[in-house]
Design an enzyme around this catalytic site. Sequence first.
Site, short mmCIF file in Angstrom:
data_model
loop_
_atom_site.label_atom_id
_atom_site.label_comp_id
_atom_site.label_asym_id
_atom_site.label_seq_id
_atom_site.Cartn_x
_atom_site.Cartn_y
_atom_site.Cartn_z
N HIS A 1 1.06 -1.45 -0.20
CA HIS A 1 -0.40 0.18 -0.07
C HIS A 1 0.71 1.26 0.04
O HIS A 1 0.68 2.57 0.35
CB HIS A 1 -1.28 0.18 0.79
CG HIS A 1 -2.24 -1.17 1.36
ND1 HIS A 1 -2.98 -0.82 0.94
CD2 HIS A 1 -1.80 -2.59 1.58
CE1 HIS A 1 -3.65 -2.30 1.17
NE2 HIS A 1 -3.09 -2.88 1.57
N ASN B 1 -10.14 -2.59 2.68
CA ASN B 1 -10.14 -2.51 1.44
C ASN B 1 -11.73 -2.66 0.92
O ASN B 1 -12.97 -2.01 1.24
CB ASN B 1 -9.15 -3.85 0.55
CG ASN B 1 -7.93 -4.12 1.11
OD1 ASN B 1 -7.02 -3.02 1.33
ND2 ASN B 1 -7.48 -5.45 0.98
N HIS C 1 -3.78 1.26 12.59
CA HIS C 1 -3.39 -0.43 12.99
C HIS C 1 -4.76 -1.37 13.50
O HIS C 1 -5.89 -0.18 13.84
CB HIS C 1 -2.78 0.17 13.73
CG HIS C 1 -2.17 -1.07 14.86
ND1 HIS C 1 -2.38 -3.06 14.44
CD2 HIS C 1 -2.46 -1.36 16.46
CE1 HIS C 1 -1.93 -3.73 15.67
NE2 HIS C 1 -2.27 -2.50 15.97
N TYR D 1 0.82 -4.40 12.03
CA TYR D 1 0.96 -2.44 11.70
C TYR D 1 2.24 -1.95 12.34
O TYR D 1 2.47 -1.61 11.82
CB TYR D 1 -0.77 -2.86 11.66
CG TYR D 1 -0.99 -2.73 10.30
CD1 TYR D 1 -1.58 -1.84 9.50
CD2 TYR D 1 -1.69 -3.93 10.52
CE1 TYR D 1 -1.77 -2.66 8.07
CE2 TYR D 1 -2.23 -4.64 9.16
CZ TYR D 1 -2.39 -3.62 8.21
OH TYR D 1 -3.00 -4.02 7.00
C1 HEM Z 1 -8.25 -8.16 5.22
C2 HEM Z 1 -6.64 -7.89 5.28
C3 HEM Z 1 -5.72 -7.19 4.70
C4 HEM Z 1 -6.75 -6.07 4.60
C5 HEM Z 1 -8.35 -5.01 4.38
C6 HEM Z 1 -5.24 -4.91 4.16
C7 HEM Z 1 -5.63 -3.17 4.17
C8 HEM Z 1 -4.55 -2.80 5.00
C9 HEM Z 1 -4.80 -1.39 4.05
C10 HEM Z 1 -5.70 -0.76 4.16
C11 HEM Z 1 -3.59 -0.72 4.14
C12 HEM Z 1 -2.95 0.53 3.78
C13 HEM Z 1 -2.21 1.51 5.48
C14 HEM Z 1 -2.02 3.27 4.83
O1 HEM Z 1 -3.36 3.35 4.10
O2 HEM Z 1 -1.53 3.15 5.79
C15 HEM Z 1 -2.60 -2.19 4.74
C16 HEM Z 1 -1.09 -1.89 5.07
C17 HEM Z 1 -0.29 -3.01 5.03
N1 HEM Z 1 -1.02 -3.91 5.96
FE1 HEM Z 1 -2.74 -4.74 5.00
N2 HEM Z 1 -4.21 -5.76 4.22
C18 HEM Z 1 -4.63 -6.58 4.73
C19 HEM Z 1 -3.97 -8.15 5.25
C20 HEM Z 1 -2.62 -7.81 5.68
C21 HEM Z 1 -1.99 -8.82 6.48
C22 HEM Z 1 -2.24 -10.35 6.52
C23 HEM Z 1 -0.70 -8.18 7.08
C24 HEM Z 1 0.15 -8.76 7.51
C25 HEM Z 1 0.37 -9.95 8.17
C26 HEM Z 1 -0.72 -6.81 6.30
C27 HEM Z 1 0.19 -6.01 6.81
C28 HEM Z 1 0.23 -4.71 6.11
C29 HEM Z 1 1.13 -3.54 6.41
C30 HEM Z 1 2.87 -3.95 7.13
C31 HEM Z 1 0.93 -2.77 5.47
C32 HEM Z 1 1.79 -1.13 5.48
C33 HEM Z 1 1.76 -0.50 7.09
C34 HEM Z 1 2.90 0.65 7.08
O3 HEM Z 1 3.54 0.62 7.23
O4 HEM Z 1 1.67 1.41 7.91
N3 HEM Z 1 -1.55 -6.39 6.02
N4 HEM Z 1 -3.39 -3.03 4.78
#
Ligand code: HEM
Length: 759
Positions: free
Chosen positions: A129, A201, A393, A416
């Site tokens: 993202h 999402n 988060h 997060y």
């Molecule tokens: C339903 C499943 C998921 C959804 C809807 C989702 C949604 C999102 C969204 C919208 C962001 C962007 C947030 C922003 O705009 O700053 C994001 C970032 C991220 N997501 Fe997910 N995600 C999902 C699953 C996962 C999983 C399973 C992991 C890890 C095990 C993960 C790890 C991350 C990480 C590391 C970031 C970057 C956050 C940051 O740097 O601030 N996500 N996710």
Amino acid sequence: MEQSHPIRSAVDKVVGAVTGDGGPAEIPGVPNSAPPSLEEPTEPREPLPPKPDQSGPDTFSPTGQPTGAPQAKVAQDGAYLTTAQGLRLRDTDHSLKAGPRGPVLLQDHHLREKVMHFDHERIPERVVHARGAGAHGVFRGYGAASNITKAAFLGKDVETPVFVRFSTVIGSRGSADTVRDTRGFATKFYTSEGVFDLVGNNMPVFFIQDAIKFPDVIHAAKWHPDREIPQAQTAHDTFWDFAGLHTEATFHTLWNMSDRGIPRSYRMMEGFGVHTFRLVDAEGATTLVKFHWKPKLGVHSLVWEEAQLLGGVDPDFHRRDLADAIEAGAHPQWELGIQVFPDTPEQTFEGIDLLDSTKIVPEELAPVQRIGLLTLNANPANFFAETEQVAFHVGHLVPGIDVTDDPLLAGRLFSYLDTQITRLAGPNFAQIPINRPHAPVNDMLRDGFHQTAVHRGVAPYRPNSLDGGCPFTAGAAERAYVEVPLEVSGRKVREAPASYADHFSQARLFWLSMSPVEREHIIAAYTFELGKCYEQAVKERYLGVLANIDSVLCRQVAEGLGLPAPAASQPLADSPPSPALSQIGQTWPADGRIIGIVAGDGNGNGDGDVAALGAVRQAVLDGGLVPLIIAPTGGKLGGTLPVQRSFVTARSVEFDALLVAGAPAPGKDAYGARDAKAAGGADAPVDPRVLLLIAEVYRHGKPLGGWGTASQAFSEAGVPAQAPGVLLGDDGTSVLRETLELLGTHRVWDRFPAAASLT
Ligand code: HEM
């Protein structure tokens, strides 16, 4: 009293501030809140205020106290250039040297500070993202959920400030907006009980059921590690290699291959919390829910060729669209909704496992109940400070909202915070202004990089008597967060429940719910993406997956790939379609849509008269849409009507509909050596750039209107006058009326009917 339209009055306000000449309203996109002078300014002055559409984060202290400080006072201040220490500077253009041609001196503290800071301006991008755009807004609760949750911000008419960030998943920070991908939809609610983040999402399901697979799916979807290509897309071998072997990704992948993967605008996307959450009322009773965002403008998409062209012509298309709409006063809105399920020990609904994030509950089985309204009403004043540094988060929860045991959610609860320690260089990112809670903070967390709070006292530990015992823990009466005390038991295993083994039935449900034209788009998307794979085994394997969704889908894609279509390896499960999954068949408001108006040079050169053009432009504005006048060159037509795009700068993909006021003769620059789009055009009856605009708008299924001699231009462009959505009339305003009606359905879907096999 006559109500002025929000877009008009907002645009007039912006332009009034800018031009001060009371002249006709311009379009959004003005760079600053006052126009620059022709000469370089020499009189010292304070920094300009932000534009009327812009706002920074509210001014709260690092510990959540309202400071009352005006936002301007946390930005750069004073008329004179200073160092970071506030020392005024006389010169910032020359290093300190021993004579004009002499060596630079080590004592030049200004040079060192300026270059040192520049050297560290970039921070690591998000690991996923990375590319996104944000906006401020407000959420108003309807109170409709207050019977099942004690969350204060969902109470009736409670207003809560929010910050929203939309994003793509796979690409780097500088990648194009319109790639085929899932979109993030993350909302930070600054509630009176602490920050609540809904990190969702634009698709309701996920590729994986267990967070331990997240590194796998992301490694597969991102670029190949040897060449770091391709950027921001799944059309390559590693993604389809993984998706063909890991078939729990089938349903999410189908969403990506559908029109949902290429949204027209962030403003026209649904949002989903994906996981099932547990709501808790004041008595401790619990209910399971899934969160939905429903856009007031409906769900709309680009067509694939548009998305590809935009990647080059305007890679910032979605962030520009969001910022322009807000600047113009067309504030995007979504209703927050919930699907509600009883909290039974099985945690299933109608046989659907609520802990499996690869499954939806069709809206026909559990209707989405509306519980609040989100309005985005201000653009960030600084992209880096706000959109880049915001840190969401899923563990940011408030009383009344708890998590479930979805193993995908469990991993996210770890991930997060963990990633943000690196991305934001230390543990104190909650103190960055955009992340600050609007509720008092007394956390006993101390020190660390970038500590901006100045804590008092000597006893950041509990129990203590030296600080009078402070801070105290709260009980439920003081609105403490209390986890739902659920029984937990089970063998310690690395296994998934049997219900997680169904990878195809809901993908088939989705396919069966699509209209014929949506199915055509899906076939084309799979054919494109698999067609870009190098390895035949990867393609053949994936055709096996498609066979388990639908035989027509599989056969059509196989045909495009030049491969045989395999048979399904298991019986196909037919369930009733879910009409809510289709984007087509309703009408929606056209607010903020962009209408291109092609004119000639204002001297009667194929453009009708300027006064009539001005009337059409005004009618577009009055309807709450954005008109862009396109003419052979920039300037003002007839000395009054501002031109926003020239034949060189215009491209059809910017517009939702095109109006053509005649048949403009070739402009003076219409020769191929200058502009390839004009090749062979100097002697043509109509400027070839205009013909290209018309042809593209036509094949992208957009409304196309014309008057005067426009029929000649249409016929030169190969557009049949009788084709659906081609509107020829005597005057611009009547053609515009019909165009607006068509825009309500987003596109002219019956211009190119789907193949008979899909109907
Ligand atoms: C339903 C499943 C998921 C959804 C809807 C989702 C949604 C999102 C969204 C919208 C962001 C962007 C947030 C922003 O705009 O700053 C994001 C970032 C991220 N997501 Fe997910 N995600 C999902 C699953 C996962 C999983 C399973 C992991 C890890 C095990 C993960 C790890 C991350 C990480 C590391 C970031 C970057 C956050 C940051 O740097 O601030 N996500 N996710």
